[in-house]
Write a protein that holds these residues in place. Structure first.
Motif, PDB file in Angstrom:
ATOM      1  N   GLY A  15       4.075  -1.008  -0.205  1.00 47.75           N
ATOM      2  CA  GLY A  15       4.330   0.037   0.771  1.00 47.75           C
ATOM      3  C   GLY A  15       3.071   0.673   1.322  1.00 47.75           C
ATOM      4  O   GLY A  15       3.137   1.419   2.308  1.00 47.75           O
ATOM      5  N   GLY A  16       1.953   0.398   0.694  1.00 44.16           N
ATOM      6  CA  GLY A  16       0.687   0.979   1.122  1.00 44.16           C
ATOM      7  C   GLY A  16       0.024   0.182   2.235  1.00 44.16           C
ATOM      8  O   GLY A  16       0.598  -0.776   2.763  1.00 44.16           O
ATOM      9  N   SER A  17      -1.190   0.600   2.579  1.00 47.98           N
ATOM     10  CA  SER A  17      -1.928  -0.008   3.695  1.00 47.98           C
ATOM     11  C   SER A  17      -3.332  -0.398   3.266  1.00 47.98           C
ATOM     12  O   SER A  17      -3.915   0.213   2.364  1.00 47.98           O
ATOM     13  CB  SER A  17      -2.018   0.973   4.873  1.00 47.98           C
ATOM     14  OG  SER A  17      -0.746   1.327   5.348  1.00 47.98           O
ATOM     15  N   LEU A  18      -3.863  -1.403   3.937  1.00 46.37           N
ATOM     16  CA  LEU A  18      -5.256  -1.807   3.788  1.00 46.37           C
ATOM     17  C   LEU A  18      -5.762  -2.246   5.141  1.00 46.37           C
ATOM     18  O   LEU A  18      -4.988  -2.744   5.980  1.00 46.37           O
ATOM     19  CB  LEU A  18      -5.400  -2.983   2.812  1.00 46.37           C
ATOM     20  CG  LEU A  18      -5.526  -2.708   1.323  1.00 46.37           C
ATOM     21  CD1 LEU A  18      -5.637  -4.023   0.564  1.00 46.37           C
ATOM     22  CD2 LEU A  18      -6.729  -1.819   1.019  1.00 46.37           C
ATOM     23  N   LYS A  64       4.561  -9.658  11.830  1.00 49.73           N
ATOM     24  CA  LYS A  64       4.964  -8.932  13.028  1.00 49.73           C
ATOM     25  C   LYS A  64       5.557  -7.566  12.678  1.00 49.73           C
ATOM     26  O   LYS A  64       6.395  -7.456  11.797  1.00 49.73           O
ATOM     27  CB  LYS A  64       5.985  -9.755  13.823  1.00 49.73           C
ATOM     28  CG  LYS A  64       5.380 -10.968  14.502  1.00 49.73           C
ATOM     29  CD  LYS A  64       6.432 -11.760  15.274  1.00 49.73           C
ATOM     30  CE  LYS A  64       5.796 -12.967  15.952  1.00 49.73           C
ATOM     31  NZ  LYS A  64       6.799 -13.793  16.665  1.00 49.73           N
ATOM     32  N   GLY A  65       5.088  -6.557  13.386  1.00 46.56           N
ATOM     33  CA  GLY A  65       5.590  -5.207  13.173  1.00 46.56           C
ATOM     34  C   GLY A  65       4.905  -4.450  12.061  1.00 46.56           C
ATOM     35  O   GLY A  65       5.066  -3.235  11.947  1.00 46.56           O
ATOM     36  N   ARG A  66       4.142  -5.135  11.220  1.00 49.98           N
ATOM     37  CA  ARG A  66       3.460  -4.477  10.102  1.00 49.98           C
ATOM     38  C   ARG A  66       1.944  -4.606  10.179  1.00 49.98           C
ATOM     39  O   ARG A  66       1.224  -3.729   9.714  1.00 49.98           O
ATOM     40  CB  ARG A  66       3.957  -5.055   8.776  1.00 49.98           C
ATOM     41  CG  ARG A  66       5.442  -4.858   8.521  1.00 49.98           C
ATOM     42  CD  ARG A  66       5.826  -5.293   7.110  1.00 49.98           C
ATOM     43  NE  ARG A  66       5.552  -6.710   6.878  1.00 49.98           N
ATOM     44  CZ  ARG A  66       4.762  -7.163   5.910  1.00 49.98           C
ATOM     45  NH1 ARG A  66       4.149  -6.330   5.103  1.00 49.98           N
ATOM     46  NH2 ARG A  66       4.584  -8.459   5.753  1.00 49.98           N
ATOM     47  N   GLN A  84      -5.359  -4.558  10.358  1.00 44.08           N
ATOM     48  CA  GLN A  84      -4.696  -3.416   9.736  1.00 44.08           C
ATOM     49  C   GLN A  84      -3.373  -3.882   9.165  1.00 44.08           C
ATOM     50  O   GLN A  84      -2.538  -4.427   9.903  1.00 44.08           O
ATOM     51  CB  GLN A  84      -4.468  -2.306  10.767  1.00 44.08           C
ATOM     52  CG  GLN A  84      -3.715  -1.097  10.234  1.00 44.08           C
ATOM     53  CD  GLN A  84      -4.490  -0.331   9.192  1.00 44.08           C
ATOM     54  OE1 GLN A  84      -5.693  -0.123   9.331  1.00 44.08           O
ATOM     55  NE2 GLN A  84      -3.803   0.109   8.140  1.00 44.08           N
ATOM     56  N   MET A  85      -3.195  -3.678   7.872  1.00 47.53           N
ATOM     57  CA  MET A  85      -1.986  -4.140   7.200  1.00 47.53           C
ATOM     58  C   MET A  85      -1.232  -2.936   6.655  1.00 47.53           C
ATOM     59  O   MET A  85      -1.763  -2.194   5.821  1.00 47.53           O
ATOM     60  CB  MET A  85      -2.341  -5.104   6.062  1.00 47.53           C
ATOM     61  CG  MET A  85      -3.166  -6.293   6.507  1.00 47.53           C
ATOM     62  SD  MET A  85      -3.408  -7.526   5.213  1.00 47.53           S
ATOM     63  CE  MET A  85      -4.414  -6.596   4.041  1.00 47.53           C
ATOM     64  N   ASN A  86      -0.021  -2.737   7.136  1.00 39.60           N
ATOM     65  CA  ASN A  86       0.820  -1.639   6.702  1.00 39.60           C
ATOM     66  C   ASN A  86       2.060  -2.168   5.987  1.00 39.60           C
ATOM     67  O   ASN A  86       2.426  -3.335   6.144  1.00 39.60           O
ATOM     68  CB  ASN A  86       1.245  -0.785   7.896  1.00 39.60           C
ATOM     69  CG  ASN A  86       0.078  -0.163   8.622  1.00 39.60           C
ATOM     70  OD1 ASN A  86      -0.937   0.192   8.013  1.00 39.60           O
ATOM     71  ND2 ASN A  86       0.199  -0.030   9.935  1.00 39.60           N
ATOM     72  N   GLN A 114     -15.870 -16.272   3.156  1.00 36.14           N
ATOM     73  CA  GLN A 114     -15.717 -16.538   1.732  1.00 36.14           C
ATOM     74  C   GLN A 114     -14.419 -15.975   1.166  1.00 36.14           C
ATOM     75  O   GLN A 114     -14.017 -16.322   0.059  1.00 36.14           O
ATOM     76  CB  GLN A 114     -16.905 -15.957   0.956  1.00 36.14           C
ATOM     77  CG  GLN A 114     -16.829 -14.457   0.662  1.00 36.14           C
ATOM     78  CD  GLN A 114     -17.067 -13.583   1.871  1.00 36.14           C
ATOM     79  OE1 GLN A 114     -17.442 -14.059   2.939  1.00 36.14           O
ATOM     80  NE2 GLN A 114     -16.867 -12.284   1.712  1.00 36.14           N
ATOM     81  N   GLY A 115     -13.762 -15.108   1.927  1.00 35.34           N
ATOM     82  CA  GLY A 115     -12.479 -14.553   1.505  1.00 35.34           C
ATOM     83  C   GLY A 115     -12.617 -13.219   0.805  1.00 35.34           C
ATOM     84  O   GLY A 115     -13.660 -12.897   0.231  1.00 35.34           O
ATOM     85  N   THR A 116     -11.545 -12.436   0.863  1.00 34.75           N
ATOM     86  CA  THR A 116     -11.490 -11.155   0.163  1.00 34.75           C
ATOM     87  C   THR A 116     -10.114 -11.027  -0.484  1.00 34.75           C
ATOM     88  O   THR A 116      -9.096 -11.352   0.131  1.00 34.75           O
ATOM     89  CB  THR A 116     -11.775  -9.981   1.118  1.00 34.75           C
ATOM     90  OG1 THR A 116     -11.820  -8.754   0.374  1.00 34.75           O
ATOM     91  CG2 THR A 116     -10.726  -9.853   2.223  1.00 34.75           C
ATOM     92  N   GLN A 117     -10.106 -10.598  -1.731  1.00 35.20           N
ATOM     93  CA  GLN A 117      -8.859 -10.535  -2.502  1.00 35.20           C
ATOM     94  C   GLN A 117      -8.064  -9.288  -2.143  1.00 35.20           C
ATOM     95  O   GLN A 117      -8.607  -8.174  -2.114  1.00 35.20           O
ATOM     96  CB  GLN A 117      -9.164 -10.540  -3.998  1.00 35.20           C
ATOM     97  CG  GLN A 117      -7.936 -10.399  -4.889  1.00 35.20           C
ATOM     98  CD  GLN A 117      -7.063 -11.630  -4.894  1.00 35.20           C
ATOM     99  OE1 GLN A 117      -7.552 -12.749  -5.009  1.00 35.20           O
ATOM    100  NE2 GLN A 117      -5.751 -11.433  -4.768  1.00 35.20           N
ATOM    101  N   VAL A 118      -6.779  -9.502  -1.897  1.00 36.34           N
ATOM    102  CA  VAL A 118      -5.837  -8.398  -1.707  1.00 36.34           C
ATOM    103  C   VAL A 118      -4.754  -8.535  -2.766  1.00 36.34           C
ATOM    104  O   VAL A 118      -4.123  -9.594  -2.874  1.00 36.34           O
ATOM    105  CB  VAL A 118      -5.206  -8.414  -0.300  1.00 36.34           C
ATOM    106  CG1 VAL A 118      -4.087  -7.381  -0.202  1.00 36.34           C
ATOM    107  CG2 VAL A 118      -6.273  -8.150   0.756  1.00 36.34           C
ATOM    108  N   THR A 119      -4.558  -7.494  -3.545  1.00 36.12           N
ATOM    109  CA  THR A 119      -3.535  -7.507  -4.578  1.00 36.12           C
ATOM    110  C   THR A 119      -2.564  -6.353  -4.322  1.00 36.12           C
ATOM    111  O   THR A 119      -2.985  -5.197  -4.243  1.00 36.12           O
ATOM    112  CB  THR A 119      -4.145  -7.359  -5.979  1.00 36.12           C
ATOM    113  OG1 THR A 119      -5.078  -8.428  -6.196  1.00 36.12           O
ATOM    114  CG2 THR A 119      -3.061  -7.420  -7.050  1.00 36.12           C
TER     115      THR A 119
END
Length: 122
Positions: A15-18, A64-66, A84-86, A114-119
């Motif tokens: 439910g959070g954002s990054l 889409k939409g998020r 932006q990821m919501n 090189q990539g970045t980790q999202v958890t």
């Protein structure tokens, strides 16, 4: 030469954002499209969103939409493209990669960061 450096990944609750950022340096005038891809555990790498030099965007259905992809700055020496990821979901846990597609007139092909980790925790 073109180099891509991602930043902004981390741990977030569902439910959070990054906000991810891709810094593109070098011969940026040779680049047409810049995109964000992700690869989750046991999954193939997949497109999340992309944006062309003219600003045309393309999103995966799941984004889409998020999610929103934006060109923050673009010149001949450095481009910055943010994602932006919501409303993040646990299924969004993955390594997120920035990708740049080179114009055919400059040889075509693509470059990866090189990539970045999202958890995303549930």
């Amino acid at each position: 030469q073109v180099q891509l450096v991602e930043s902004g990944g981390g741990l977030v609750q569902a439910g959070g954002s990054l906000r991810l950022s891709c810094a593109v340096s070098g011969a940026t005038y040779t680049i047409e499209d810049i995109g964000w891809y992700r690869q989750g555990p046991g999954n193939q790498r997949e497109l999340v969103a992309s944006i062309s030099r003219s600003g045309q965007t393309n999103y995966a259905e799941s984004a889409k939409g998020r999610f929103t992809i934006t060109i923050i700055s673009r010149d001949n020496a450095k481009d910055t493209v943010d994602l932006q990821m919501n409303s993040l979901k646990p299924g969004g846990t993955a390594v997120y990669y920035c990708n740049a597609e080179r114009l055919v007139s400059y040889g075509g092909g693509e470059i990866w960061g090189q990539g970045t980790q999202v958890t995303v925790s549930s």
